[in-house]
Motif scaffolding. Structure first.
Motif, short mmCIF file in Angstrom:
data_model
loop_
_atom_site.label_atom_id
_atom_site.label_comp_id
_atom_site.label_asym_id
_atom_site.label_seq_id
_atom_site.Cartn_x
_atom_site.Cartn_y
_atom_site.Cartn_z
N VAL A 200 0.83 -1.20 0.00
CA VAL A 200 0.00 0.00 0.00
C VAL A 200 0.87 1.25 0.00
N ALA A 201 1.92 1.24 0.81
CA ALA A 201 2.82 2.40 0.89
C ALA A 201 3.47 2.67 -0.46
N ALA A 202 3.92 1.63 -1.14
CA ALA A 202 4.54 1.81 -2.46
C ALA A 202 3.56 2.44 -3.43
N GLY A 203 2.30 2.03 -3.35
CA GLY A 203 1.30 2.56 -4.26
C GLY A 203 0.96 4.01 -4.03
N MET A 204 1.33 4.57 -2.88
CA MET A 204 1.04 5.96 -2.57
C MET A 204 2.07 6.92 -3.17
N SER A 205 3.19 6.39 -3.64
CA SER A 205 4.23 7.22 -4.24
C SER A 205 4.10 7.23 -5.76
N PRO A 206 4.30 8.37 -6.41
CA PRO A 206 4.33 8.40 -7.86
C PRO A 206 5.39 7.48 -8.46
N PHE A 207 6.41 7.15 -7.67
CA PHE A 207 7.48 6.27 -8.15
C PHE A 207 7.13 4.80 -8.01
N GLY A 208 6.04 4.50 -7.32
CA GLY A 208 5.59 3.12 -7.19
C GLY A 208 6.46 2.24 -6.32
N ARG A 209 7.14 2.83 -5.38
CA ARG A 209 7.99 2.05 -4.47
C ARG A 209 8.10 2.77 -3.14
N ILE A 210 8.57 2.04 -2.13
CA ILE A 210 8.93 2.69 -0.87
C ILE A 210 10.37 3.19 -0.97
N GLY A 211 10.74 4.05 -0.07
CA GLY A 211 12.08 4.62 -0.11
C GLY A 211 13.13 3.66 0.42
#
Length: 243
Positions: A200-211
């Motif tokens: 879910v966290a990855a999907g919240m970023s425009p980059f499609g990943r977590i940091g």
């Protein structure tokens, strides 16, 4: 590489692993001599020191419990004794208790606020007393303080306090040319991010990943550099566009 940090002395609290370790490694890669602070995992701290030294950097590990004011003061004393006058302080320690507000206990409150709020406050106090003119102070907060999450009242409340400490201290230290900023990571690949939340966290970023920890560390290195001399009192979001 940013403006060289050669000859600078940096202290990074909570830097045996995760974002703190990445920040310590990033500062060292740019020339700073770094103190790796830890409280319980000496092996991880020594591994961080070894990694820095293997890449040509200079580092030592110093144990101190950031929830203890006497330990904080001893940490600064030992840093100055082993390394010299301090130029950069990164207050990175953070702990979390995830549960509904109505279920939080006094012990939970004391644990989280003791490290995140009290510990950071007195780390910033010692940094303000000891950092050389023109130095850099960075306090790690979280992007979560601008969002609405359940079960995070203790963590976000304690980090919200950190952001206010930064705003005030930046005004107090401006005449000395010392910058004071908050750095707020988003969802990052550390043990504070539960496995169940990662997709879910990855999907919240425009980059499609977590940091990655280095994504945040590179921003910290910038804030420690001369290029960031005109930034103070800011809360820099390093969350990959999560809003």
């Amino acid at each position: 590489m940013y403006h060289s940090l050669e000859g600078k002395i940096a202290l990074v609290t909570g830097s045996s692993r995760g974002i703190g370790r990445a920040i310590a490694e990033g500062l060292a890669a740019n020339g700073a001599a770094v103190v790796v602070n830890y409280v319980g995992n000496e092996n991880a701290a020594q591994e961080a020191v070894a990694a820095i030294r293997e890449n040509g950097g200079k580092a030592v590990a110093i144990r101190a419990d950031i929830s203890s004011v006497s330990d904080i003061r001893r940490l600064f004393d030992e840093t100055e004794k082993q390394m010299g006058a301090i130029d950069i302080v990164v207050a990175n320690v953070g702990v979390a208790v995830i549960k509904p507000l109505v279920e939080a206990t006094e012990a939970d409150f004391d644990h989280v606020f003791g490290a995140n709020a009290k510990g950071t406050f007195f780390t910033l106090q010692e940094a303000a007393r000891r950092v050389r003119n023109g130095g850099r102070i960075i306090a790690v907060s979280t992007g979560g303080t601008k969002m609405f999450f359940t079960q995070t009242a203790l963590y976000l409340g304690s980090k919200g306090a950190v952001e206010q400490f930064v705003r005030v201290l930046s005004r107090e230290l401006g005449p000395r040319g010392v910058t004071v900023n908050a750095l707020s990571p988003g969802f990052t690949d550390t043990d504070l991010l539960p496995e169940r939340d990662r997709a879910v966290a990855a999907g919240m970023s425009p980059f499609g990943r977590i940091g990655a920890p280095r994504d945040v560390a590179d921003v910290a290195v910038f804030l420690a550099s001369d290029e960031a001399r005109w930034l103070t009192g800011e809360n820099i979001q390093a969350g990959g566009g999560v809003a």
